[in-house]
Design a protein around this motif. Structure first.
Motif, PDB file in Angstrom:
ATOM      1  N   CYS A 300       0.844  -1.201   0.000  1.00 22.38           N
ATOM      2  CA  CYS A 300       0.000   0.000   0.000  1.00 22.38           C
ATOM      3  C   CYS A 300       0.879   1.252   0.000  1.00 22.38           C
ATOM      4  CB  CYS A 300      -0.837   0.078   1.275  1.00 22.38           C
ATOM      5  SG  CYS A 300      -1.877  -1.327   1.557  1.00 22.38           S
ATOM      6  N   GLN A 348       6.430  -1.406   5.616  1.00 21.70           N
ATOM      7  CA  GLN A 348       7.333  -0.865   6.635  1.00 21.70           C
ATOM      8  C   GLN A 348       6.960  -1.399   8.000  1.00 21.70           C
ATOM      9  OE1 GLN A 348       8.749   1.106   9.822  1.00 21.70           O
ATOM     10  NE2 GLN A 348       6.642   1.695   9.336  1.00 21.70           N
ATOM     11  N   SER A 349       5.695  -1.196   8.376  1.00 22.81           N
ATOM     12  CA  SER A 349       5.254  -1.549   9.727  1.00 22.81           C
ATOM     13  C   SER A 349       5.077  -3.052   9.897  1.00 22.81           C
ATOM     14  CB  SER A 349       3.916  -0.870  10.030  1.00 22.81           C
ATOM     15  OG  SER A 349       2.936  -1.331   9.111  1.00 22.81           O
ATOM     16  N   ALA A 399       5.044  10.310   7.248  1.00 23.47           N
ATOM     17  CA  ALA A 399       5.473  10.250   5.839  1.00 23.47           C
ATOM     18  C   ALA A 399       6.714   9.365   5.738  1.00 23.47           C
ATOM     19  CB  ALA A 399       5.781  11.649   5.330  1.00 23.47           C
ATOM     20  N   LYS A 486       3.833  12.179  -1.293  1.00 26.69           N
ATOM     21  CA  LYS A 486       4.518  12.878  -0.193  1.00 26.69           C
ATOM     22  C   LYS A 486       3.959  14.288  -0.033  1.00 26.69           C
ATOM     23  CE  LYS A 486       5.960  10.354   1.336  1.00 26.69           C
ATOM     24  NZ  LYS A 486       6.275   8.975   1.414  1.00 26.69           N
TER      25      LYS A 486
HETATM   26  O1  M6R Z   1       3.595   0.137   7.032  1.00 29.52           O
HETATM   27  P1  M6R Z   1       3.299   0.015   5.549  1.00 29.52           P
HETATM   28  O2  M6R Z   1       4.538   0.145   4.714  1.00 29.52           O
HETATM   29  O3  M6R Z   1       2.527  -1.218   5.207  1.00 29.52           O
HETATM   30  O4  M6R Z   1       2.378   1.254   5.231  1.00 29.52           O
HETATM   31  C1  M6R Z   1       1.839   1.407   3.956  1.00 29.52           C
HETATM   32  C2  M6R Z   1       1.315   2.810   3.752  1.00 29.52           C
HETATM   33  O5  M6R Z   1       0.294   3.101   4.667  1.00 29.52           O
HETATM   34  C3  M6R Z   1       2.428   3.859   3.906  1.00 29.52           C
HETATM   35  O6  M6R Z   1       3.489   3.599   3.031  1.00 29.52           O
HETATM   36  C4  M6R Z   1       1.899   5.272   3.646  1.00 29.52           C
HETATM   37  O7  M6R Z   1       1.532   5.391   2.306  1.00 29.52           O
HETATM   38  C5  M6R Z   1       2.978   6.299   4.017  1.00 29.52           C
HETATM   39  N1  M6R Z   1       2.598   6.998   5.204  1.00 29.52           N
HETATM   40  C6  M6R Z   1       3.226   7.311   2.989  1.00 29.52           C
HETATM   41  O8  M6R Z   1       4.234   8.191   3.362  1.00 29.52           O
END
Ligand code: M6R
Length: 609
Positions: A300, A348-349, A399, A486
């Motif tokens: 996402c 990321q998370s 971000a 961004k």
């Molecule tokens: O934790 P994730 O990488 O799964 O999160 C996905 C998106 O919610 C995340 O990359 C979001 O688009 C960022 N806050 C953008 O800067």
């Protein structure tokens, strides 16, 4: 990244250490612990979860003593759990260690220690430090430390105590940060200044390979050759809030500036003795790669944008069909996922609900899951067959910046690794591309330095605009999408990315006098065509900004401002070209007075579908 605090003095060590750890939670927060020396005994508390869990545990069951070490963890080796939380100890619990960093040769050392009869209870690299100290200990902790550090490769800041030497604390610094705080009749060590700023303003920035012995009588700093070295005591003049952000105004700009070093960590710590890529948590072999008929990528937001670039590189290096989908859309079509599908999940998370739902659906259809994630032990990591941890450290700003560029690094590394394994990349080309990849951290650093001033100037010009457009072709289009996201999420300026060639099919109607258009033009084969598209918007009055390679000076003929990037292969350009859009979004948000790190309506981790 983890946080370390150590104390030697007359006060209750747990009070000082827990107060310090609270200031270091930005460095890690998945588990924490303390080891305290009191009445000649070493007592421990360690627990998974936020630091508040440790504080409650110590409140319920106090540990008394005036020397101790504490730790708040951001997992790298081993999931967050009570067992993997620091401190780690030798088997009889007489030596305790806290650690920040990564011991690169821990597997070799662990095997050696197992052969010698040592047992391990955690999955961490840190536990080998405690066991090595046990092996070398002959009554003097400092001498054991001298011997032990000679065996370690990697980056480490260590805090060490032993009940057999109950009046001292030893700390070591190599590459991971560590400072020594000098108070009145008390001494501190910490990963960062805010941890001790309420207690003292006098600090020594320990240097690489410094080993320091702290007692109530004072401190002595040695180098690895056991010679005493002198270090200057400095007076800290900033406040705690500023210090947590290391002098930056916001976490986002701090994280933008960390990108060169986290890309370096992600890359260089995964190279074997010959300098080839070695992926420790990926157990895919060449046979598997010839069996699969496609790769699917789901993610996402920013992670999806990294996936778009990943698709391009994987297809190029593996000669295999790669499909990408937004995780929240994945379930609604016939996705043709089966047991011959490798699914790459980017998060990321590691907790994003849509991404998890896609992962689970693909798994139920027999796909093998390889995740690219930043959080060790996250749900995505736990439910995957293979994992690539991005090692960007905690990303605090909503971000995503450093997570994105380490995700790109992950895709480059996975593609190279798989290409070599499958035989679709010959040795010569593999070596050539990998060698160029190794030069990227320095080029990212240069891109940050060179874009800073121009990004500020452009932010000033666009801050009151209602809308802005990014354009690009090929890989540049994907960077354009990330740039637009961004800008939207933190400056709240309506921003849209267009494939440059698609403009004339409708979107160009939006261009009027002074509409800002940022053109990303780094791909050599597509450059001339992109320039033509810039001319089209310029002719309709647009205020044009170009982002390009340093050799494309002619872009100044069609752009009002140009940001130049170092030369590299086309495939690596996304690592450089995303920097100025990140900086532009940041400075535009600052100019507009927005809450940069916590933009409205958004959360860092999106755990609802
Ligand atoms: O934790 P994730 O990488 O799964 O999160 C996905 C998106 O919610 C995340 O990359 C979001 O688009 C960022 N806050 C953008 O800067």
């Amino acid at each position: 990244m983890c946080g370390i605090v150590g104390y030697v003095g007359e006060k209750l060590a747990t009070d000082v250490i827990l107060e310090g750890l609270q200031k270091l939670e930005y460095r890690g927060y998945d588990s924490s612990g303390v080891a305290i020396l009191g009445s000649g005994k070493l007592k421990f508390r360690k627990i998974a979860g936020r630091l508040s869990n440790l504080i409650s545990s110590v409140e319920e069951n106090p540990v008394e003593g005036t020397i101790g070490i504490g730790h708040t963890r951001w997992a790298t080796h081993g999931a967050p759990s009570d067992v993997n939380a620091h401190p780690h100890t030798n088997e009889d619990g007489t030596i305790a260690v806290v650690h920040n960093g990564i011991i690169e040769n821990y597997m070799t050392l662990k095997n050696e220690l197992i052969e010698k009869g040592y047992n391990f209870e955690s999955d961490t690299d840190t536990e080998i430090v405690a066991k090595l100290l046990d092996m070398y200990y002959e009554g003097d902790l400092l001498q054991a430390v001298f011997k032990m550090v000679k065996r370690l490769k990697g980056a480490y800041a260590l805090g060490i105590v032993s009940s057999n030497n109950p009046d001292e604390l030893i700390a070591v610094r190599k590459e991971s940060p560590l400072i020594l705080g000098v108070g009145d009749d008390e001494l501190f060590v910490a990963s960062d200044i805010p941890a001790i700023l309420n207690r003292t303003r006098k600090v020594i920035y320990l240097e690489n390979n410094d080993i320091v012995k702290l007692t109530r009588e004072g401190y002595t700093i040695y180098n690895v050759d056991r010679n005493v070295v002198e270090r200057e005591v400095k007076e800290i003049l900033w406040d705690v809030e500023a210090a947590t952000k290391e002098g930056y105004d916001h976490f986002m700009i701090k994280e933008i500036n960390q990108q060169s070093s986290v890309i370096k960590d992600t890359l260089f710590r995964r190279l074997d003795d010959k300098g080839n890529i070695y992926l420790e948590n990926v157990n895919i072999d060449s046979k598997y790669l010839t069996t699969i008929n496609k790769i699917y990528i789901v993610a996402c937001g920013t992670a999806y944008h990294a996936g778009l670039i990943g698709k391009h590189i994987l297809e190029k290096f593996l000669n295999l069909h790669v499909i990408i989908d937004i995780a929240s859309e994945f379930r609604y079509g016939n996705n043709f996922v089966d047991d011959k599908t490798l699914m790459i999940v980017v998060s990321q998370s590691g907790e994003t609900a849509d991404t998890l739902a896609a992962l689970r659906l693909a798994k139920s259809k027999g796909a093998r899951i390889l995740s690219i994630t930043n959080v060790v032990g996250s749900t995505v990591a736990r439910e995957s067959d293979d994992i690539f941890y991005t090692w960007a450290g905690p990303e605090i700003a909503v971000a995503s910046t450093k997570a994105y560029t380490t995700q790109l690094t992950a895709f480059y590394m996975i593609s190279l690794y798989f290409g070599k394994l499958k035989g679709t990349l010959g040795d010569e080309i593999y070596n050539e591309i990998l060698s160029e990849l190794k030069s990227l951290p320095a080029k990212v650093k240069a891109a940050i330095e060179e874009s800073e001033k121009v990004a500020r100037e452009i932010a000033e010009k666009i801050k009151n605009k209602r809308s802005l457009f990014y354009i690009g072709r090929g890989l540049d289009y994907y960077t354009a999408m990330e740039g637009a996201l961004k800008l939207k999420e933190i400056s709240y300026i309506q921003a849209e990315a267009f494939a440059a060639g698609e403009l004339k099919h409708g979107s160009i109607a939006l261009i009027e006098k002074d509409t800002p258009v940022i053109a990303i033009a780094t791909q050599r084969d597509l450059y001339e065509k992109t320039v033509s598209n810039i001319k089209e918007v310029k002719a309709r009055g647009a205020y044009t900004i170009g982002i390009t390679r340093v050799s494309n000076k002619d872009l100044e003929n069609v752009c009002d401002s140009v940001i130049y990037l170092d030369e590299t292969y086309d495939i690596f350009m996304p690592l450089l070209s995303v920097i100025s859009p990140q900086l532009l979004a940041y400075y535009a948000a600052v100019e507009r007075g927005n809450d940069v790190d916590k933009p409205r309506n958004l959360a860092k981790s999106v755990t609802v579908e």
